[in-house]
Write a protein that holds these residues in place. Structure first.
Motif, PDB file in Angstrom:
ATOM      1  N   ALA A  24       0.825  -1.214   0.000  1.00 37.48           N
ATOM      2  CA  ALA A  24       0.000   0.000   0.000  1.00 37.48           C
ATOM      3  C   ALA A  24       0.860   1.265   0.000  1.00 37.48           C
ATOM      4  O   ALA A  24       0.491   2.262  -0.616  1.00 37.48           O
ATOM      5  N   GLU A  25       2.009   1.213   0.679  1.00 38.29           N
ATOM      6  CA  GLU A  25       2.862   2.404   0.795  1.00 38.29           C
ATOM      7  C   GLU A  25       3.991   2.426  -0.225  1.00 38.29           C
ATOM      8  O   GLU A  25       4.488   3.490  -0.583  1.00 38.29           O
ATOM      9  N   THR A  26       4.425   1.255  -0.675  1.00 31.69           N
ATOM     10  CA  THR A  26       5.534   1.176  -1.629  1.00 31.69           C
ATOM     11  C   THR A  26       5.285   0.018  -2.583  1.00 31.69           C
ATOM     12  O   THR A  26       4.694  -0.985  -2.201  1.00 31.69           O
ATOM     13  N   GLU A  27       5.713   0.172  -3.821  1.00 32.91           N
ATOM     14  CA  GLU A  27       5.413  -0.857  -4.815  1.00 32.91           C
ATOM     15  C   GLU A  27       6.483  -1.937  -4.919  1.00 32.91           C
ATOM     16  O   GLU A  27       6.273  -2.940  -5.577  1.00 32.91           O
ATOM     17  N   THR A  28       7.632  -1.738  -4.284  1.00 32.98           N
ATOM     18  CA  THR A  28       8.697  -2.735  -4.350  1.00 32.98           C
ATOM     19  C   THR A  28       9.271  -2.969  -2.961  1.00 32.98           C
ATOM     20  O   THR A  28       9.572  -2.018  -2.244  1.00 32.98           O
ATOM     21  N   LEU A  29       9.384  -4.240  -2.604  1.00 29.91           N
ATOM     22  CA  LEU A  29       9.933  -4.631  -1.308  1.00 29.91           C
ATOM     23  C   LEU A  29      10.870  -5.817  -1.494  1.00 29.91           C
ATOM     24  O   LEU A  29      10.711  -6.601  -2.433  1.00 29.91           O
ATOM     25  N   ASP A  30      11.811  -5.954  -0.584  1.00 30.30           N
ATOM     26  CA  ASP A  30      12.676  -7.123  -0.551  1.00 30.30           C
ATOM     27  C   ASP A  30      11.813  -8.338  -0.210  1.00 30.30           C
ATOM     28  O   ASP A  30      10.939  -8.265   0.647  1.00 30.30           O
ATOM     29  N   ARG A  31      12.058  -9.461  -0.899  1.00 35.47           N
ATOM     30  CA  ARG A  31      11.220 -10.640  -0.677  1.00 35.47           C
ATOM     31  C   ARG A  31      11.219 -11.091   0.786  1.00 35.47           C
ATOM     32  O   ARG A  31      10.184 -11.452   1.331  1.00 35.47           O
ATOM     33  N   ALA A  32      12.368 -11.063   1.425  1.00 39.03           N
ATOM     34  CA  ALA A  32      12.436 -11.477   2.835  1.00 39.03           C
ATOM     35  C   ALA A  32      11.558 -10.585   3.699  1.00 39.03           C
ATOM     36  O   ALA A  32      10.912 -11.051   4.643  1.00 39.03           O
ATOM     37  N   THR A  33      11.511  -9.295   3.376  1.00 38.79           N
ATOM     38  CA  THR A  33      10.658  -8.357   4.115  1.00 38.79           C
ATOM     39  C   THR A  33       9.197  -8.695   3.910  1.00 38.79           C
ATOM     40  O   THR A  33       8.410  -8.696   4.858  1.00 38.79           O
ATOM     41  N   VAL A  34       8.813  -9.001   2.666  1.00 43.49           N
ATOM     42  CA  VAL A  34       7.417  -9.358   2.369  1.00 43.49           C
ATOM     43  C   VAL A  34       7.023 -10.598   3.164  1.00 43.49           C
ATOM     44  O   VAL A  34       5.968 -10.622   3.814  1.00 43.49           O
ATOM     45  N   GLU A  35       7.876 -11.616   3.137  1.00 43.73           N
ATOM     46  CA  GLU A  35       7.559 -12.860   3.859  1.00 43.73           C
ATOM     47  C   GLU A  35       7.472 -12.618   5.361  1.00 43.73           C
ATOM     48  O   GLU A  35       6.570 -13.134   6.028  1.00 43.73           O
ATOM     49  N   ALA A  36       8.405 -11.823   5.910  1.00 41.98           N
ATOM     50  CA  ALA A  36       8.413 -11.568   7.359  1.00 41.98           C
ATOM     51  C   ALA A  36       7.196 -10.758   7.786  1.00 41.98           C
ATOM     52  O   ALA A  36       6.521 -11.099   8.759  1.00 41.98           O
ATOM     53  N   GLN A  37       6.892  -9.692   7.047  1.00 33.38           N
ATOM     54  CA  GLN A  37       5.756  -8.844   7.418  1.00 33.38           C
ATOM     55  C   GLN A  37       4.428  -9.587   7.238  1.00 33.38           C
ATOM     56  O   GLN A  37       3.520  -9.436   8.052  1.00 33.38           O
ATOM     57  N   ILE A  87      29.366 -16.281 -10.812  1.00 27.24           N
ATOM     58  CA  ILE A  87      29.000 -15.298  -9.787  1.00 27.24           C
ATOM     59  C   ILE A  87      29.870 -15.526  -8.549  1.00 27.24           C
ATOM     60  O   ILE A  87      29.833 -16.598  -7.947  1.00 27.24           O
ATOM     61  N   PRO A  88      30.643 -14.516  -8.170  1.00 20.09           N
ATOM     62  CA  PRO A  88      31.512 -14.686  -7.000  1.00 20.09           C
ATOM     63  C   PRO A  88      30.691 -14.820  -5.713  1.00 20.09           C
ATOM     64  O   PRO A  88      29.575 -14.319  -5.618  1.00 20.09           O
ATOM     65  N   LEU A  89      31.246 -15.496  -4.743  1.00 24.07           N
ATOM     66  CA  LEU A  89      30.558 -15.726  -3.471  1.00 24.07           C
ATOM     67  C   LEU A  89      30.201 -14.421  -2.768  1.00 24.07           C
ATOM     68  O   LEU A  89      29.197 -14.343  -2.061  1.00 24.07           O
ATOM     69  N   GLU A  90      31.026 -13.392  -2.951  1.00 28.42           N
ATOM     70  CA  GLU A  90      30.787 -12.124  -2.260  1.00 28.42           C
ATOM     71  C   GLU A  90      29.837 -11.198  -3.024  1.00 28.42           C
ATOM     72  O   GLU A  90      29.588 -10.064  -2.607  1.00 28.42           O
ATOM     73  N   ALA A  91      29.254 -11.671  -4.131  1.00 26.25           N
ATOM     74  CA  ALA A  91      28.337 -10.844  -4.930  1.00 26.25           C
ATOM     75  C   ALA A  91      27.127 -10.434  -4.087  1.00 26.25           C
ATOM     76  O   ALA A  91      26.668 -11.171  -3.219  1.00 26.25           O
ATOM     77  N   ASP A  92      26.630  -9.230  -4.378  1.00 25.86           N
ATOM     78  CA  ASP A  92      25.438  -8.717  -3.687  1.00 25.86           C
ATOM     79  C   ASP A  92      24.210  -9.199  -4.458  1.00 25.86           C
ATOM     80  O   ASP A  92      23.946  -8.737  -5.563  1.00 25.86           O
ATOM     81  N   VAL A  93      23.500 -10.162  -3.864  1.00 23.44           N
ATOM     82  CA  VAL A  93      22.308 -10.730  -4.502  1.00 23.44           C
ATOM     83  C   VAL A  93      21.078 -10.161  -3.816  1.00 23.44           C
ATOM     84  O   VAL A  93      20.967 -10.192  -2.589  1.00 23.44           O
ATOM     85  N   ALA A  94      20.177  -9.603  -4.595  1.00 28.47           N
ATOM     86  CA  ALA A  94      18.934  -9.040  -4.054  1.00 28.47           C
ATOM     87  C   ALA A  94      17.750  -9.709  -4.735  1.00 28.47           C
ATOM     88  O   ALA A  94      17.794 -10.031  -5.934  1.00 28.47           O
ATOM     89  N   ASP A  95      16.700  -9.917  -3.957  1.00 30.40           N
ATOM     90  CA  ASP A  95      15.468 -10.559  -4.442  1.00 30.40           C
ATOM     91  C   ASP A  95      14.325  -9.629  -4.076  1.00 30.40           C
ATOM     92  O   ASP A  95      13.934  -9.526  -2.914  1.00 30.40           O
ATOM     93  N   SER A  96      13.827  -8.908  -5.080  1.00 31.01           N
ATOM     94  CA  SER A  96      12.769  -7.939  -4.794  1.00 31.01           C
ATOM     95  C   SER A  96      11.451  -8.360  -5.431  1.00 31.01           C
ATOM     96  O   SER A  96      11.416  -9.078  -6.428  1.00 31.01           O
ATOM     97  N   ILE A  97      10.371  -7.915  -4.807  1.00 26.58           N
ATOM     98  CA  ILE A  97       9.011  -8.200  -5.275  1.00 26.58           C
ATOM     99  C   ILE A  97       8.341  -6.856  -5.523  1.00 26.58           C
ATOM    100  O   ILE A  97       8.409  -5.958  -4.677  1.00 26.58           O
ATOM    101  N   SER A  98       7.692  -6.727  -6.675  1.00 33.55           N
ATOM    102  CA  SER A  98       6.991  -5.484  -7.002  1.00 33.55           C
ATOM    103  C   SER A  98       5.533  -5.764  -7.336  1.00 33.55           C
ATOM    104  O   SER A  98       5.202  -6.813  -7.906  1.00 33.55           O
ATOM    105  N   LEU A  99       4.691  -4.815  -6.982  1.00 35.19           N
ATOM    106  CA  LEU A  99       3.267  -4.885  -7.299  1.00 35.19           C
ATOM    107  C   LEU A  99       3.064  -4.470  -8.748  1.00 35.19           C
ATOM    108  O   LEU A  99       3.642  -3.481  -9.204  1.00 35.19           O
ATOM    109  N   THR A 100       2.255  -5.206  -9.481  1.00 34.57           N
ATOM    110  CA  THR A 100       1.961  -4.878 -10.881  1.00 34.57           C
ATOM    111  C   THR A 100       0.609  -4.168 -10.963  1.00 34.57           C
ATOM    112  O   THR A 100      -0.129  -4.083  -9.982  1.00 34.57           O
ATOM    113  N   GLU A 101       0.284  -3.685 -12.141  1.00 36.77           N
ATOM    114  CA  GLU A 101      -1.039  -3.076 -12.369  1.00 36.77           C
ATOM    115  C   GLU A 101      -2.135  -4.097 -12.087  1.00 36.77           C
ATOM    116  O   GLU A 101      -3.156  -3.786 -11.476  1.00 36.77           O
ATOM    117  N   ALA A 102      -1.898  -5.353 -12.513  1.00 31.94           N
ATOM    118  CA  ALA A 102      -2.873  -6.420 -12.239  1.00 31.94           C
ATOM    119  C   ALA A 102      -3.006  -6.636 -10.738  1.00 31.94           C
ATOM    120  O   ALA A 102      -4.106  -6.916 -10.237  1.00 31.94           O
TER     121      ALA A 102
END
Length: 198
Positions: A24-37, A87-102
């Motif tokens: 409701a407040e933001t259209e993109t969140l980190d997946r871990a945040t979505v699952e935790a909240q 992909i090196p072990l120290e690479a910064d991997v991010a997993d984000s979820i975004s809300l679509t128009e649907a």
């Protein structure tokens, strides 16, 4: 199609609403945040885990998942990244979820204020009896099934426009499906139910 998701799977309505409300407040969140909240707001009555509902929403186009490695989009899964030797072990991997128009359309279609307005517009001939049910369920202690049935039949049997008797369960089911009442050991009017008769 996302908009049909809940119509074909009514048991998903509340967990889907719970997940989509996080956007409701933001259209993109980190997946871990979505699952935790989602997990914090999750009800024991939901038959699916938050991660499963998120996957269902992604598959149906209500949410989109994007993996990035060091800020660059990655086409593949987390498992693919773990096996990808480039992909090196120290690479910064991010997993984000975004809300679509649907997803926005789906959230709007299951919003209890909207579904209550739809119910009252589609069945104006039951408006008075719906109001009686909502009023009895708005009591601090909620209402028993018997109290709801008595509220329904306070002025005699309820008749459909076709002249057939309408039983209390039909009206209770309609209000529950629309998000006007809910069961938690007693029948209670939801905020949307209270607003519908204010």
């Amino acid at each position: 199609m996302a908009i049909d998701l809940v119509e074909h799977n009514p048991m998903l309505k509340k967990p889907v609403a719970c997940v989509l409300a996080l956007f409701a407040e933001t259209e993109t969140l980190d997946r871990a945040t979505v699952e935790a909240q989602a997990g914090e707001a999750w009800s024991e009555s939901y038959s699916q885990a938050p991660a499963t509902v998120i996957e269902i929403l992604v598959r149906n186009g209500a949410l989109v998942e994007q993996l990035t490695v060091d800020g660059q989009p990655y086409d593949g899964t987390l498992e693919d990244i773990q096996r990808d030797e480039s992909i090196p072990l120290e690479a910064d991997v991010a997993d984000s979820i975004s809300l679509t128009e649907a997803g926005r359309d789906l959230a709007a279609s299951i919003d209890p204020d909207f579904t209550m307005r739809q119910l009252l517009a589609a069945r104006p001939h039951y408006r008075e009896v719906f109001a009686r049910v909502l009023n009895v369920c708005a009591a601090d202690a909620g209402a028993t099934r018997q109290a709801v049935e008595e509220a329904v039949e306070a002025q005699g049997n309820v008749m459909s426009p076709e002249g057939k008797r309408v039983y209390p369960q039909f009206l209770m089911d309609a209000l529950e499906t629309a998000g006007g009442i809910e069961w938690d050991g007693a029948w209670r009017a939801t905020d949307a139910g209270r607003r519908a008769i204010a």
